[in-house]
Design an enzyme around this catalytic site. Structure first.
Site, PDB file in Angstrom:
ATOM      1  N   TYR A  56      -2.188  10.992   2.088  1.00  0.00           N
ATOM      2  CA  TYR A  56      -3.096  11.241   0.968  1.00  0.00           C
ATOM      3  C   TYR A  56      -3.058  12.705   0.551  1.00  0.00           C
ATOM      4  CZ  TYR A  56      -4.925   6.601   1.914  1.00  0.00           C
ATOM      5  OH  TYR A  56      -5.041   5.245   2.080  1.00  0.00           O
ATOM      6  N   ASP A  88       0.854  -1.189   0.000  1.00  0.00           N
ATOM      7  CA  ASP A  88       0.000   0.000   0.000  1.00  0.00           C
ATOM      8  C   ASP A  88       0.893   1.244   0.000  1.00  0.00           C
ATOM      9  OD1 ASP A  88      -2.893   1.082   0.419  1.00  0.00           O
ATOM     10  OD2 ASP A  88      -1.804   1.942   2.111  1.00  0.00           O
ATOM     11  N   HIS A 129      -7.057  -6.479  -0.198  1.00  0.00           N
ATOM     12  CA  HIS A 129      -6.000  -5.466  -0.174  1.00  0.00           C
ATOM     13  C   HIS A 129      -4.833  -5.873   0.720  1.00  0.00           C
ATOM     14  CE1 HIS A 129      -4.179  -1.530  -0.468  1.00  0.00           C
ATOM     15  NE2 HIS A 129      -4.184  -1.416   0.846  1.00  0.00           N
TER      16      HIS A 129
END
Length: 295
Positions: free
Chosen positions: A214, A120, A274
């Site tokens: 982010y 990730d 994920h």
């Protein structure tokens, strides 16, 4: 009575030793004034393992003991997480700072180069480390994080990926951290005892810092990187991708071979989501070790 107490002490010693062998030793590296926590075990060539969101070093608990048979394994807490420092400000979470943390850990451990494993956001850091410090990279392992060019293309051209990334756009909004709690962030962890550990780790973490990844780095609309060029990866690459990942769709894997100058091994896994290193730990551990140890 004496023999009984002696036996108890021996069992206690074995228990402590086993626990230490399972979880490794803690340490800290200084990254330009930011303290980066890591857990290490084993001896040999260095393997640095980088977690993503929302996670911490413990995500690699199934892989570490096995890899430690051949390597010195170091799992870090990225900045903002668990026992690492949590600097304030979006500017402290840009990829150059995150890559610098990995470099600092390698140098702190007295090594000139390492195998880097990332999942990730850890995968994004690993990709960028490979591009900016090829001289320090032996091999690269990526779990559920497409090459940035593939992800950008899908965000631009694939409506399904655009929809799947709505959560990331929400994380970029002011005040997004207020809507999240440690309990909510740990909800994906399946094992109840492990979930408790995650909640404790996230209570020690900065949720604002987590979302700064982010805000600082995730692509923003209109998703056009035509003016940016990425250096080709100069080391062998192993990629795992759980095909049930709803956040990062597998279409972004297409053309990865165009961005790698060495051999690329891609393992796609049906039935894994994920967090593939936890969904299919035996498969990931076995294939990773075999790939890393092959001549």
């Amino acid at each position: 009575m004496k023999n009984f107490l002696g036996g108890v002490l021996v069992l206690m010693a074995i228990s402590v030793t086993a626990q230490g062998a399972e979880f490794g030793e803690d340490g800290y590296a200084d990254s330009d004034g930011v303290k980066i926590h890591y857990v290490t075990m084993g001896k040999g060539p260095l393997v640095v393992m980088i977690h993503g969101f929302p996670d911490y070093w413990y995500t690699w608990r199934k892989q570490m003991p096995v890899l430690a048979q051949d390597f010195q394994v170091v799992a870090i807490d990225q900045r903002g997480y668990n026992k690492s420092d949590q600097p304030e400000g979006v500017e402290n979470y840009t990829t150059d700072k995150l890559v610098g943390d990995v470099r600092a850990v390698i140098k702190h451990l007295g090594k000139e180069k390492a195998i880097v494993v990332g999942h990730d956001w850890g995968g994004m850091v690993a990709w960028m480390f490979a591009m900016t410090h090829p001289e320090m990279l032996d091999k690269l392992v990526i779990l559920n994080l497409p090459h940035p060019q593939g992800l950008m293309r899908e965000l631009r051209d694939n409506p399904d990926q655009h929809k799947s990334s709505e959560y990331a756009r929400n994380f970029q909004k002011p005040g997004a951290a207020a809507a999240l709690t440690p309990e909510a962030l740990a909800a994906w962890v399946k094992d109840p005892q492990d979930r408790k550990k995650y909640v404790s780790a996230f209570q020690r973490s900065s949720i604002e810092g987590m979302l700064n990844y982010y805000k600082a780095n995730y692509p923003r609309e209109p998703y056009d990187d035509s003016d940016r060029t990425y250096p080709k990866i100069q080391s062998p690459v192993l990629m795992f991708h759980g095909l049930d990942d709803w956040a990062l769709l597998p279409g972004a894997l297409n053309d990865t071979w165009q961005w790698v100058d060495k051999d690329l091994t891609l393992i796609t896994v049906p039935g894994a989501g994920h967090f593939i290193q936890q969904d299919k730990p035996d498969l990931v551990t076995k294939r990773m070790r075999a790939w890393l140890t092959e001549e």
